[in-house]
Design a protein around this motif. Sequence first.
Motif, mmCIF file in Angstrom:
data_model
loop_
_atom_site.group_PDB
_atom_site.id
_atom_site.type_symbol
_atom_site.label_atom_id
_atom_site.label_comp_id
_atom_site.label_asym_id
_atom_site.label_seq_id
_atom_site.Cartn_x
_atom_site.Cartn_y
_atom_site.Cartn_z
ATOM 1 N N ASN A 199 4.041 7.242 14.476
ATOM 2 C CA ASN A 199 4.132 6.095 13.563
ATOM 3 C C ASN A 199 5.280 5.140 13.878
ATOM 4 O O ASN A 199 5.338 4.030 13.329
ATOM 5 C CB ASN A 199 4.269 6.569 12.109
ATOM 6 C CG ASN A 199 2.982 7.122 11.544
ATOM 7 O OD1 ASN A 199 2.987 7.905 10.591
ATOM 8 N ND2 ASN A 199 1.844 6.725 12.120
ATOM 9 N N TRP A 200 6.183 5.541 14.767
ATOM 10 C CA TRP A 200 7.296 4.652 15.140
ATOM 11 C C TRP A 200 6.789 3.392 15.832
ATOM 12 O O TRP A 200 7.497 2.382 15.898
ATOM 13 C CB TRP A 200 8.278 5.377 16.066
ATOM 14 C CG TRP A 200 9.036 6.492 15.409
ATOM 15 C CD1 TRP A 200 8.854 7.824 15.605
ATOM 16 C CD2 TRP A 200 10.088 6.371 14.455
ATOM 17 N NE1 TRP A 200 9.723 8.546 14.829
ATOM 18 C CE2 TRP A 200 10.493 7.684 14.122
ATOM 19 C CE3 TRP A 200 10.727 5.292 13.849
ATOM 20 C CZ2 TRP A 200 11.516 7.938 13.194
ATOM 21 C CZ3 TRP A 200 11.737 5.549 12.923
ATOM 22 C CH2 TRP A 200 12.128 6.850 12.607
ATOM 23 N N SER A 201 5.561 3.428 16.334
ATOM 24 C CA SER A 201 5.015 2.270 17.039
ATOM 25 C C SER A 201 4.519 1.180 16.084
ATOM 26 O O SER A 201 4.114 0.104 16.529
ATOM 27 C CB SER A 201 3.854 2.705 17.949
ATOM 28 O OG SER A 201 2.788 3.246 17.178
ATOM 29 N N ILE A 246 9.051 2.202 5.026
ATOM 30 C CA ILE A 246 8.696 3.614 4.854
ATOM 31 C C ILE A 246 9.950 4.481 4.838
ATOM 32 O O ILE A 246 10.055 5.429 4.048
ATOM 33 C CB ILE A 246 7.731 4.070 5.971
ATOM 34 C CG1 ILE A 246 6.383 3.355 5.827
ATOM 35 C CG2 ILE A 246 7.541 5.586 5.936
ATOM 36 C CD1 ILE A 246 5.426 3.588 6.982
ATOM 37 N N MET A 247 10.908 4.162 5.677
ATOM 38 C CA MET A 247 12.148 4.927 5.739
ATOM 39 C C MET A 247 12.984 4.765 4.460
ATOM 40 O O MET A 247 13.830 5.606 4.149
ATOM 41 C CB MET A 247 12.974 4.500 6.953
ATOM 42 C CG MET A 247 12.411 4.950 8.288
ATOM 43 S SD MET A 247 12.317 6.758 8.449
ATOM 44 C CE MET A 247 10.552 6.977 8.676
ATOM 45 N N SER A 248 12.744 3.698 3.727
ATOM 46 C CA SER A 248 13.495 3.477 2.477
ATOM 47 C C SER A 248 12.843 4.196 1.290
ATOM 48 O O SER A 248 13.464 4.351 0.236
ATOM 49 C CB SER A 248 13.580 1.978 2.160
ATOM 50 O OG SER A 248 12.313 1.464 1.741
ATOM 51 N N LYS A 276 9.173 -3.852 10.387
ATOM 52 C CA LYS A 276 9.339 -4.076 8.952
ATOM 53 C C LYS A 276 8.667 -2.965 8.143
ATOM 54 O O LYS A 276 9.217 -2.482 7.144
ATOM 55 C CB LYS A 276 8.752 -5.442 8.558
ATOM 56 C CG LYS A 276 8.938 -5.794 7.091
ATOM 57 C CD LYS A 276 8.364 -7.171 6.789
ATOM 58 C CE LYS A 276 8.545 -7.530 5.313
ATOM 59 N NZ LYS A 276 7.979 -8.863 4.989
ATOM 60 N N GLU A 277 7.490 -2.548 8.603
ATOM 61 C CA GLU A 277 6.762 -1.487 7.904
ATOM 62 C C GLU A 277 7.493 -0.153 8.033
ATOM 63 O O GLU A 277 7.647 0.578 7.048
ATOM 64 C CB GLU A 277 5.350 -1.365 8.471
ATOM 65 C CG GLU A 277 4.517 -0.303 7.769
ATOM 66 C CD GLU A 277 3.105 -0.200 8.319
ATOM 67 O OE1 GLU A 277 2.371 0.724 7.896
ATOM 68 O OE2 GLU A 277 2.719 -1.030 9.170
ATOM 69 N N GLY A 318 0.816 -1.207 0.000
ATOM 70 C CA GLY A 318 0.000 0.000 0.000
ATOM 71 C C GLY A 318 0.849 1.257 0.000
ATOM 72 O O GLY A 318 0.550 2.235 -0.695
ATOM 73 N N HIS A 319 1.923 1.222 0.775
ATOM 74 C CA HIS A 319 2.817 2.382 0.816
ATOM 75 C C HIS A 319 3.512 2.573 -0.533
ATOM 76 O O HIS A 319 3.693 3.707 -0.998
ATOM 77 C CB HIS A 319 3.865 2.194 1.917
ATOM 78 C CG HIS A 319 3.283 2.160 3.294
ATOM 79 N ND1 HIS A 319 2.532 3.183 3.808
ATOM 80 C CD2 HIS A 319 3.338 1.205 4.270
ATOM 81 C CE1 HIS A 319 2.141 2.881 5.049
ATOM 82 N NE2 HIS A 319 2.617 1.688 5.342
#
Length: 241
Positions: free
Chosen positions: A63-65, A74-76, A69-70, A31-32
Amino acid sequence: MMMSKIPQHIAIIMDGNGRWAKEKGLPRIAGHKKGVESIKQIAKKASQIGVKVLTLYAFSTENWSRPEKEVSFIMSLPSVFFSTFMPELIANNIQIETIGNIEALPEKTQEAIAKAKAKTAHCTGMKLCFAVNYGAEQDIVMAMNRLREEKKEGEISLIDLKSALSTSIFGANQNPDLLIRTSGEQRLSNFLLLELAYAEMYFTPVYWPDFTVEAFDKALANYAKRDRRYGGLKEDHVNEN
């Protein structure tokens, strides 16, 4: 649409990536990934119609919680997004900006963001701002702490506070004219709490990965019908009995 009805600053809470993926039997990261394509299309459209600032809520302080893996995926995304979209950003004269605690992000994410800012620094058109590791409450607290140091015993005004917020980089366009939130949720989720005081709000059930240019046009058409009075009355209303 009349140019006078084009929002100068649009803020979007890009919601529903995970639910979009789940309904299709896909992992949340799918989805991201699909949501990134929506960013590209909406950013180009906004730039073309004369929007000055487009602020996208990409990753909140809460969102860090989410699952590791997600979060890692997102950070990539900035590296992938900017590497593929950079030619179009420059072709459309779009400048990249960010708000939020970027220094707390992974090093590679910081590098991708810094590179994108540097490569688009010469662009003079729309500012495409990503709110990353951003929380409005935290931004207000940090602004107040800085002002308290500067003012000492002096009184802090609303103008002082707004000038100390991270969004002050947008000058006269600091406050969004229109907030769009996708996925059907109707809350601000700690996003631009002070700046959205008089924004028009548009909520749509469409998930962000499905938020097309046509869906964006629908939001803009809805905004164009709004009568913005900022708490006051226009002259024709004042003269009514």
